[in-house]
Scaffold this motif. Structure first.
Motif, short mmCIF file in Angstrom:
data_model
loop_
_atom_site.label_atom_id
_atom_site.label_comp_id
_atom_site.label_asym_id
_atom_site.label_seq_id
_atom_site.Cartn_x
_atom_site.Cartn_y
_atom_site.Cartn_z
N THR A 115 0.83 -1.21 0.00
CA THR A 115 0.00 0.00 0.00
C THR A 115 0.86 1.25 0.00
O THR A 115 0.55 2.24 -0.68
CB THR A 115 -0.94 0.00 1.22
N GLU A 116 1.97 1.23 0.74
CA GLU A 116 2.84 2.41 0.77
C GLU A 116 3.44 2.69 -0.61
O GLU A 116 3.51 3.85 -1.04
CB GLU A 116 3.95 2.22 1.81
N VAL A 117 3.85 1.64 -1.30
CA VAL A 117 4.39 1.83 -2.65
C VAL A 117 3.31 2.39 -3.57
O VAL A 117 3.55 3.30 -4.37
CB VAL A 117 4.93 0.49 -3.21
N THR A 118 2.09 1.86 -3.45
CA THR A 118 0.98 2.32 -4.30
C THR A 118 0.68 3.80 -4.06
O THR A 118 0.54 4.58 -5.01
CB THR A 118 -0.28 1.48 -4.03
N VAL A 119 0.58 4.19 -2.79
CA VAL A 119 0.30 5.60 -2.47
C VAL A 119 1.43 6.49 -2.97
O VAL A 119 1.19 7.57 -3.54
CB VAL A 119 0.09 5.77 -0.95
N PHE A 120 2.66 6.05 -2.77
CA PHE A 120 3.81 6.84 -3.23
C PHE A 120 3.75 7.06 -4.73
O PHE A 120 3.96 8.18 -5.21
CB PHE A 120 5.11 6.13 -2.85
N ARG A 121 3.46 6.00 -5.50
CA ARG A 121 3.42 6.13 -6.95
C ARG A 121 2.28 7.05 -7.40
O ARG A 121 2.43 7.81 -8.37
CB ARG A 121 3.26 4.75 -7.60
N ILE A 122 1.15 7.00 -6.72
CA ILE A 122 0.04 7.88 -7.07
C ILE A 122 0.42 9.34 -6.86
O ILE A 122 0.23 10.19 -7.73
CB ILE A 122 -1.22 7.52 -6.24
N VAL A 123 1.00 9.64 -5.69
CA VAL A 123 1.41 11.03 -5.40
C VAL A 123 2.52 11.46 -6.35
O VAL A 123 2.52 12.58 -6.87
CB VAL A 123 1.85 11.16 -3.94
N ALA B 126 -5.00 2.65 -7.38
CA ALA B 126 -5.89 2.81 -6.23
C ALA B 126 -6.82 1.61 -6.08
O ALA B 126 -7.06 1.12 -4.97
CB ALA B 126 -6.70 4.10 -6.37
N ARG B 127 -7.35 1.12 -7.20
CA ARG B 127 -8.25 -0.04 -7.15
C ARG B 127 -7.53 -1.28 -6.65
O ARG B 127 -8.13 -2.14 -5.99
CB ARG B 127 -8.85 -0.30 -8.53
N LEU B 128 -6.24 -1.41 -6.97
CA LEU B 128 -5.49 -2.60 -6.58
C LEU B 128 -5.39 -2.76 -5.06
O LEU B 128 -5.21 -3.87 -4.56
CB LEU B 128 -4.08 -2.57 -7.19
N THR C 124 -7.62 10.46 -3.31
CA THR C 124 -7.50 9.01 -3.22
C THR C 124 -7.95 8.56 -1.84
O THR C 124 -7.43 9.03 -0.83
CB THR C 124 -6.05 8.56 -3.46
N ASP C 125 -8.91 7.66 -1.81
CA ASP C 125 -9.47 7.14 -0.56
C ASP C 125 -9.12 5.66 -0.48
O ASP C 125 -9.55 4.87 -1.33
CB ASP C 125 -10.98 7.34 -0.56
N ILE C 126 -8.32 5.28 0.52
CA ILE C 126 -7.89 3.89 0.63
C ILE C 126 -8.26 3.33 2.01
O ILE C 126 -8.24 4.04 3.01
CB ILE C 126 -6.37 3.74 0.40
N PRO C 127 -8.60 2.04 2.07
CA PRO C 127 -8.93 1.42 3.36
C PRO C 127 -7.67 1.00 4.10
O PRO C 127 -7.32 -0.18 4.16
CB PRO C 127 -9.76 0.20 2.93
N ALA C 128 -6.98 1.95 4.68
CA ALA C 128 -5.73 1.65 5.39
C ALA C 128 -5.50 2.68 6.49
O ALA C 128 -6.02 3.78 6.43
CB ALA C 128 -4.56 1.66 4.41
#
Length: 248
Positions: A153-161, A223-225, A244-248
């Motif tokens: 999740t951290e990698v995903t959020v980082f790539r989005i930002v 985000a969907r992943l 971006t809204d994530i369940p974390a």
């Protein structure tokens, strides 16, 4: 399932008609697609990490060795004609520039700060890059009880930002950027806003790819992943907001 009441000609109930559709194959196909997307994304990140490590441990170290040898040669050889000495020092400066570019590329592929310190310092580093390298007014605001996410999740959020800020720098013609991270109970909301030129949103998300906005489409997929959702609000002349809204 669709249900229809059957009635007689006089209006009294006579029965019930049910039409059901088996969606097992559709669900299985969607699950397979999700699995393949996750595996592709994971492989992509592993390859980024490998290339980043190779650049740092091999190419950068080799350049450092050449730079030291060139410095020693220029400083100790007293018989070098001045024109050649100036030429060698110019080579030295070009090699230094190449070394900085390799280091920047290595950090961009997989910054060590993300693995070592986590998502918040990594995003702060991205915002600082926007300020120092691109001369934009950029800020980061964090609210709520801070916490770490899973590595994926951290990698995903980082790539989005990272992708959102890259798009702002390249296309938005913005002067200001705001990044906000709000930790809530069981979920986290990341908002990136700019005061740039904005753009006309297509009627469907599929239209983003046709408009050439593959980066935005990729952010939505990421985000969907992780079970999240990414929404974009933009109007020509009024900037853009990515949430971006994530369940974390």
């Amino acid at each position: 399932m669709m249900t229809t009441n059957l009635t007689r000609t006089n209006g009294t109930p006579d029965g019930l008609q049910c039409i059901a559709r088996d969606i097992t194959d559709q669900v299985r196909m969607e699950e397979n697609q999700q699995f393949y997307l996750e595996q592709i994304t994971k492989a992509h990140e592993e390859e980024r990490q490998r290339i980043s490590r190779d650049l740092h441990d091999s190419a950068a170290q080799n350049l450092i060795g050449v730079l030291h040898q060139l410095e020693n040669f220029c400083q100790t050889d007293e018989f070098l004609p001045m024109p050649r000495l100036r030429l060698l020092w110019s080579f030295h400066e070009r090699l230094k520039d190449s070394l900085q570019e390799i280091r920047a590329l290595s950090r961009d592929l997989r910054p060590s700060i993300l693995d070592d310190l986590g998502i918040l310092p990594a995003i702060d580093w991205l915002v600082e890059q926007v300020r120092t390298e691109h001369k934009l007014i950029a800020s980061l605001k964090v609210s709520g009880e801070r916490r770490r996410f899973s590595p994926e999740t951290e990698v995903t959020v980082f790539r989005i930002v990272q992708e959102a800020l890259r798009n702002i720098v390249k296309h938005a013609e913005a002067a200001k950027v705001w990044v906000a991270i709000e930790f809530q109970d069981g979920r986290t909301v990341i908002t990136i806003e700019d005061n740039g030129k904005g753009f006309e949103l297509p009627e469907s998300t599929g239209g983003l790819s046709r408009l050439g906005k593959l980066g935005v489409d990729g952010m939505m997929t990421r985000a969907r992943l992780v079970g999240g959702k990414l929404t974009i609000t933009s109007t020509p002349g009024s900037g853009t907001v990515i949430e971006t809204d994530i369940p974390a």
